[in-house]
Design an enzyme around this catalytic site. Sequence first.
Site, PDB file in Angstrom:
ATOM      1  N   GLU A 155       0.855  -1.191   0.000  1.00  0.00           N
ATOM      2  CA  GLU A 155       0.000   0.000   0.000  1.00  0.00           C
ATOM      3  C   GLU A 155       0.888   1.237   0.000  1.00  0.00           C
ATOM      4  O   GLU A 155       1.721   1.425   0.895  1.00  0.00           O
ATOM      5  CB  GLU A 155      -0.943   0.027   1.196  1.00  0.00           C
ATOM      6  N   ASP A 207      10.573   6.897   0.652  1.00  0.00           N
ATOM      7  CA  ASP A 207      10.102   7.108  -0.714  1.00  0.00           C
ATOM      8  C   ASP A 207       9.766   5.752  -1.327  1.00  0.00           C
ATOM      9  O   ASP A 207      10.635   4.889  -1.462  1.00  0.00           O
ATOM     10  CB  ASP A 207      11.204   7.819  -1.499  1.00  0.00           C
ATOM     11  N   ASP A 227      -2.230  12.098  -4.585  1.00  0.00           N
ATOM     12  CA  ASP A 227      -2.375  13.530  -4.867  1.00  0.00           C
ATOM     13  C   ASP A 227      -2.661  13.733  -6.352  1.00  0.00           C
ATOM     14  O   ASP A 227      -1.882  13.299  -7.202  1.00  0.00           O
ATOM     15  CB  ASP A 227      -1.083  14.253  -4.477  1.00  0.00           C
ATOM     16  N   PHE A 242     -10.704  10.989   2.362  1.00  0.00           N
ATOM     17  CA  PHE A 242     -10.615  11.661   1.071  1.00  0.00           C
ATOM     18  C   PHE A 242     -11.874  11.393   0.240  1.00  0.00           C
ATOM     19  O   PHE A 242     -12.382  12.276  -0.444  1.00  0.00           O
ATOM     20  CB  PHE A 242      -9.374  11.188   0.317  1.00  0.00           C
ATOM     21  N   GLU A 243     -12.362  10.165   0.321  1.00  0.00           N
ATOM     22  CA  GLU A 243     -13.576   9.808  -0.405  1.00  0.00           C
ATOM     23  C   GLU A 243     -14.776  10.572   0.137  1.00  0.00           C
ATOM     24  O   GLU A 243     -15.581  11.127  -0.627  1.00  0.00           O
ATOM     25  CB  GLU A 243     -13.808   8.304  -0.287  1.00  0.00           C
TER      26      GLU A 243
END
Length: 238
Positions: A70, A122, A145, A218-219
Amino acid sequence: MTDTAENQTQNNWQAEHPRSIRSFVLRQSHMTAAQQRAIDTLWDSFGIDYQATPADLDANFGSNRPKILEIGFGMGTATAEIARRLPETDFLAIDVHGPGVGNLLKLINENHLENIRVMRHDAVEVIENMLQDGSLDGIHIFFPDPWHKKRHHKRRLIQAPFIAKLLPKLKTGGYIHLATDWEEYARQMLEVLSSFDSLQNTAADYAPTPDYRPETKFEARGKRLGHGVWDLVFKRMG
């Protein structure tokens, strides 16, 4: 860790890991005492430090269960819920945001989850240097993003070169699951994934939201703004 210390850590991280174009920014956010305490006390049990050599994920998890990567878990709420719903699957969760890392570790402890390991690094470097080919059963990238300004589109994570890095890490029959609340980015995602002969869409275009994926903040935010939400699920065929 104070705000100043957190910001200095982020500045040091950027200096030590230069790359010309990044798909993320290191947000200078406040680390709560609970989040810092979770990092201090739980990292040795559930954190994985970056190394520039191939990792043995079965050894890291202490199991040979299916492995899901993920990328970008935010505050970790959805990640913890997915891991709770799928206890026979292991999740390697990667993000660079310190408070999110601390919060996910806190959720792991509170929910007694044994099937999550966390990395603060990262993701591109982890993919390139740590993940062995054929080591993943699935990849989740939820609400990356959208970099909605046209001049910033080059920073979007879901682009062909990035997917090309991911594909060798995915087992045949493994899947990539993306989700976004930005329609134009959804179209780009569909175009990018469809361009790979080795990937097959599991739907005509956008997929129904799988049962394992809960609604994220976010949804919910997108729905409040009148946005749609688009899931894409593609399988690797060879």
